[in-house]
Design a protein around this motif. Structure first.
Motif, PDB file in Angstrom:
ATOM      1  N   SER A  56       0.821  -1.212   0.000  1.00  0.00           N
ATOM      2  CA  SER A  56       0.000   0.000   0.000  1.00  0.00           C
ATOM      3  C   SER A  56       0.853   1.259   0.000  1.00  0.00           C
ATOM      4  CB  SER A  56      -0.941   0.007   1.208  1.00  0.00           C
ATOM      5  OG  SER A  56      -0.214  -0.050   2.424  1.00  0.00           O
ATOM      6  N   SER A  57       2.017   1.226   0.645  1.00  0.00           N
ATOM      7  CA  SER A  57       2.874   2.411   0.691  1.00  0.00           C
ATOM      8  C   SER A  57       3.400   2.766  -0.693  1.00  0.00           C
ATOM      9  CB  SER A  57       4.047   2.195   1.653  1.00  0.00           C
ATOM     10  OG  SER A  57       4.850   1.108   1.230  1.00  0.00           O
ATOM     11  N   ALA A  58       3.508   1.763  -1.584  1.00  0.00           N
ATOM     12  CA  ALA A  58       3.987   2.035  -2.946  1.00  0.00           C
ATOM     13  C   ALA A  58       2.991   2.878  -3.714  1.00  0.00           C
ATOM     14  CB  ALA A  58       4.234   0.725  -3.681  1.00  0.00           C
ATOM     15  N   LEU A  59       1.725   2.853  -3.277  1.00  0.00           N
ATOM     16  CA  LEU A  59       0.675   3.564  -3.983  1.00  0.00           C
ATOM     17  C   LEU A  59       0.516   5.006  -3.518  1.00  0.00           C
ATOM     18  CD1 LEU A  59      -2.004   0.737  -3.991  1.00  0.00           C
ATOM     19  CD2 LEU A  59      -0.797   1.621  -5.973  1.00  0.00           C
ATOM     20  N   CYS A  60       1.197   5.415  -2.450  1.00  0.00           N
ATOM     21  CA  CYS A  60       1.062   6.782  -1.955  1.00  0.00           C
ATOM     22  C   CYS A  60       1.989   7.710  -2.732  1.00  0.00           C
ATOM     23  CB  CYS A  60       1.370   6.871  -0.466  1.00  0.00           C
ATOM     24  SG  CYS A  60       1.248   8.571   0.180  1.00  0.00           S
ATOM     25  N   THR A  61       1.416   8.670  -3.410  1.00  0.00           N
ATOM     26  CA  THR A  61       2.212   9.574  -4.235  1.00  0.00           C
ATOM     27  C   THR A  61       3.132  10.456  -3.399  1.00  0.00           C
ATOM     28  OG1 THR A  61       0.240  10.991  -4.250  1.00  0.00           O
ATOM     29  CG2 THR A  61       0.643   9.647  -6.198  1.00  0.00           C
ATOM     30  N   LEU A  62       2.711  10.796  -2.178  1.00  0.00           N
ATOM     31  CA  LEU A  62       3.562  11.646  -1.341  1.00  0.00           C
ATOM     32  C   LEU A  62       4.771  10.882  -0.824  1.00  0.00           C
ATOM     33  CD1 LEU A  62       3.793  14.496  -0.139  1.00  0.00           C
ATOM     34  CD2 LEU A  62       2.550  13.660   1.863  1.00  0.00           C
ATOM     35  N   GLU A  63       4.596   9.604  -0.552  1.00  0.00           N
ATOM     36  CA  GLU A  63       5.680   8.794   0.020  1.00  0.00           C
ATOM     37  C   GLU A  63       6.609   8.216  -1.037  1.00  0.00           C
ATOM     38  OE1 GLU A  63       4.173   6.613   3.916  1.00  0.00           O
ATOM     39  OE2 GLU A  63       2.784   6.273   2.261  1.00  0.00           O
ATOM     40  N   ASN A  64       6.112   7.988  -2.235  1.00  0.00           N
ATOM     41  CA  ASN A  64       6.881   7.306  -3.276  1.00  0.00           C
ATOM     42  C   ASN A  64       7.522   8.333  -4.197  1.00  0.00           C
ATOM     43  OD1 ASN A  64       7.778   5.808  -5.510  1.00  0.00           O
ATOM     44  ND2 ASN A  64       6.174   4.266  -5.240  1.00  0.00           N
ATOM     45  N   GLY A  65       8.838   8.460  -4.113  1.00  0.00           N
ATOM     46  CA  GLY A  65       9.560   9.462  -4.890  1.00  0.00           C
ATOM     47  C   GLY A  65       9.552   9.226  -6.383  1.00  0.00           C
ATOM     48  N   ALA A  66       9.131   8.031  -6.818  1.00  0.00           N
ATOM     49  CA  ALA A  66       9.052   7.739  -8.254  1.00  0.00           C
ATOM     50  C   ALA A  66       7.736   8.218  -8.856  1.00  0.00           C
ATOM     51  CB  ALA A  66       9.212   6.240  -8.491  1.00  0.00           C
ATOM     52  N   LEU A  67       6.883   8.816  -8.017  1.00  0.00           N
ATOM     53  CA  LEU A  67       5.575   9.297  -8.474  1.00  0.00           C
ATOM     54  C   LEU A  67       5.486  10.802  -8.256  1.00  0.00           C
ATOM     55  CD1 LEU A  67       3.437   6.493  -6.781  1.00  0.00           C
ATOM     56  CD2 LEU A  67       4.147   6.588  -9.183  1.00  0.00           C
ATOM     57  N   TYR A  68       4.677  11.475  -9.041  1.00  0.00           N
ATOM     58  CA  TYR A  68       4.474  12.909  -8.874  1.00  0.00           C
ATOM     59  C   TYR A  68       3.487  13.170  -7.740  1.00  0.00           C
ATOM     60  CZ  TYR A  68       6.736  13.788 -13.390  1.00  0.00           C
ATOM     61  OH  TYR A  68       7.636  13.868 -14.422  1.00  0.00           O
ATOM     62  N   SER A  69       3.777  14.217  -6.945  1.00  0.00           N
ATOM     63  CA  SER A  69       2.897  14.617  -5.853  1.00  0.00           C
ATOM     64  C   SER A  69       2.843  16.135  -5.780  1.00  0.00           C
ATOM     65  CB  SER A  69       3.396  14.061  -4.513  1.00  0.00           C
ATOM     66  OG  SER A  69       2.707  14.662  -3.431  1.00  0.00           O
ATOM     67  N   HIS A  70       1.652  16.690  -5.954  1.00  0.00           N
ATOM     68  CA  HIS A  70       1.466  18.140  -5.839  1.00  0.00           C
ATOM     69  C   HIS A  70       1.679  18.595  -4.407  1.00  0.00           C
ATOM     70  CE1 HIS A  70      -0.135  22.113  -6.728  1.00  0.00           C
ATOM     71  NE2 HIS A  70      -0.925  21.996  -5.693  1.00  0.00           N
ATOM     72  N   ARG A  71       1.342  17.758  -3.438  1.00  0.00           N
ATOM     73  CA  ARG A  71       1.547  18.128  -2.030  1.00  0.00           C
ATOM     74  C   ARG A  71       3.028  18.146  -1.679  1.00  0.00           C
ATOM     75  NH1 ARG A  71      -3.240  18.286   0.801  1.00  0.00           N
ATOM     76  NH2 ARG A  71      -2.228  18.122   2.832  1.00  0.00           N
TER      77      ARG A  71
END
Length: 237
Positions: free
Chosen positions: A207-222
């Motif tokens: 589940s942590s892989a799906l969090c955009t804020l926690e996963n640096g390989a994903l974009y996160s506006h926050r």
């Protein structure tokens, strides 16, 4: 380029991109020519015709539109796109909001859809609007995939906002890992889909892989207001 992808029937694919695909949005201050180059590269990786991937102008609404009913090449203002025949490749862009992919079960035929479920859209019913429109066009045995989004442990909101959303979607209520009011939009979206009788499929066991804020390989506006946008995709080859 892909965070995750899967063939769900002969020639039908669902996928979510990561930051290796680059920013795919034209509205975040990036050079348009660079964005269009990345979109063409993505289409090549998907194995679809250049220029065939349909994006939408997302407005944080509960509006769902059918691509076959639109003017060819027209940019549709909506937060859900539906292809009744499933022949048009569809994209939804996110960087913390919840990307949802829908498809009829049973192989490559039938309808597909993508949904942008942010806080306001989730509150206003974009999931129900999309499912109802799909079913009005005879789409049966719907399956759904929920892509990476900011998780309830990380999405801090004012207490009044949590009460407002939870009054409509109780599953959205959350507490952050530091003890403040939060919203769990992925859980809320899942609850809405399941209440509508839509079978939600697993994307990642972590589940942590799906969090955009926690996963640096994903974009996160926050995490960064200047973040690009990744995409949820469905297409048929």
């Amino acid at each position: 380029m892909f965070f995750w992808r899967q063939e769900i029937g002969p020639g039908r694919w669902v996928a979510f991109t990561n930051s290796e695909a680059g920013n795919l949005a034209l509205h975040v201050g990036d050079q348009p020519a660079s964005v269009l180059r990345r979109r063409r590269r993505l289409e090549a990786a998907m194995g679809v015709n250049e220029g065939s991937l349909r994006f939408m102008h997302q407005t944080h609404s509960a509006t769902a539109e059918i691509v076959e009913d639109a003017v060819p090449g027209e940019l549709i203002s909506a937060d859900a796109l539906i292809s009744v025949r499933g022949a048009t490749p569809l994209a939804v862009m996110v960087a913390d909001c919840v990307p949802v992919i829908l498809s009829t079960g049973g192989g490559a035929g039938g309808a597909t859809a993508v949904v942008h479920a942010g806080r306001q859209g989730t509150l206003d019913g974009v999931i129900a609007a999309t499912v109802e429109l799909l079913r009005s066009r005879k789409a049966q045995d719907l399956l759904a995939w929920i892509g990476p989004a900011v998780c309830g442990d990380c999405y801090e909101v004012p207490a009044a906002m949590r009460r407002e959303v939870a009054a409509v979607v109780p599953a959205a209520s959350a507490t952050t890992r530091w003890g403040t009011p939060g919203l769990d939009l992925p859980r809320a979206v899942r609850a809405q889909l399941e209440a509508l009788g839509v079978a939600v499929q697993q994307v990642s066991a972590e589940s942590s892989a799906l969090c955009t804020l926690e996963n640096g390989a994903l974009y996160s506006h926050r995490r960064s207001p200047a973040a690009g946008r990744m995409a949820g995709l469905v297409w048929t080859q």
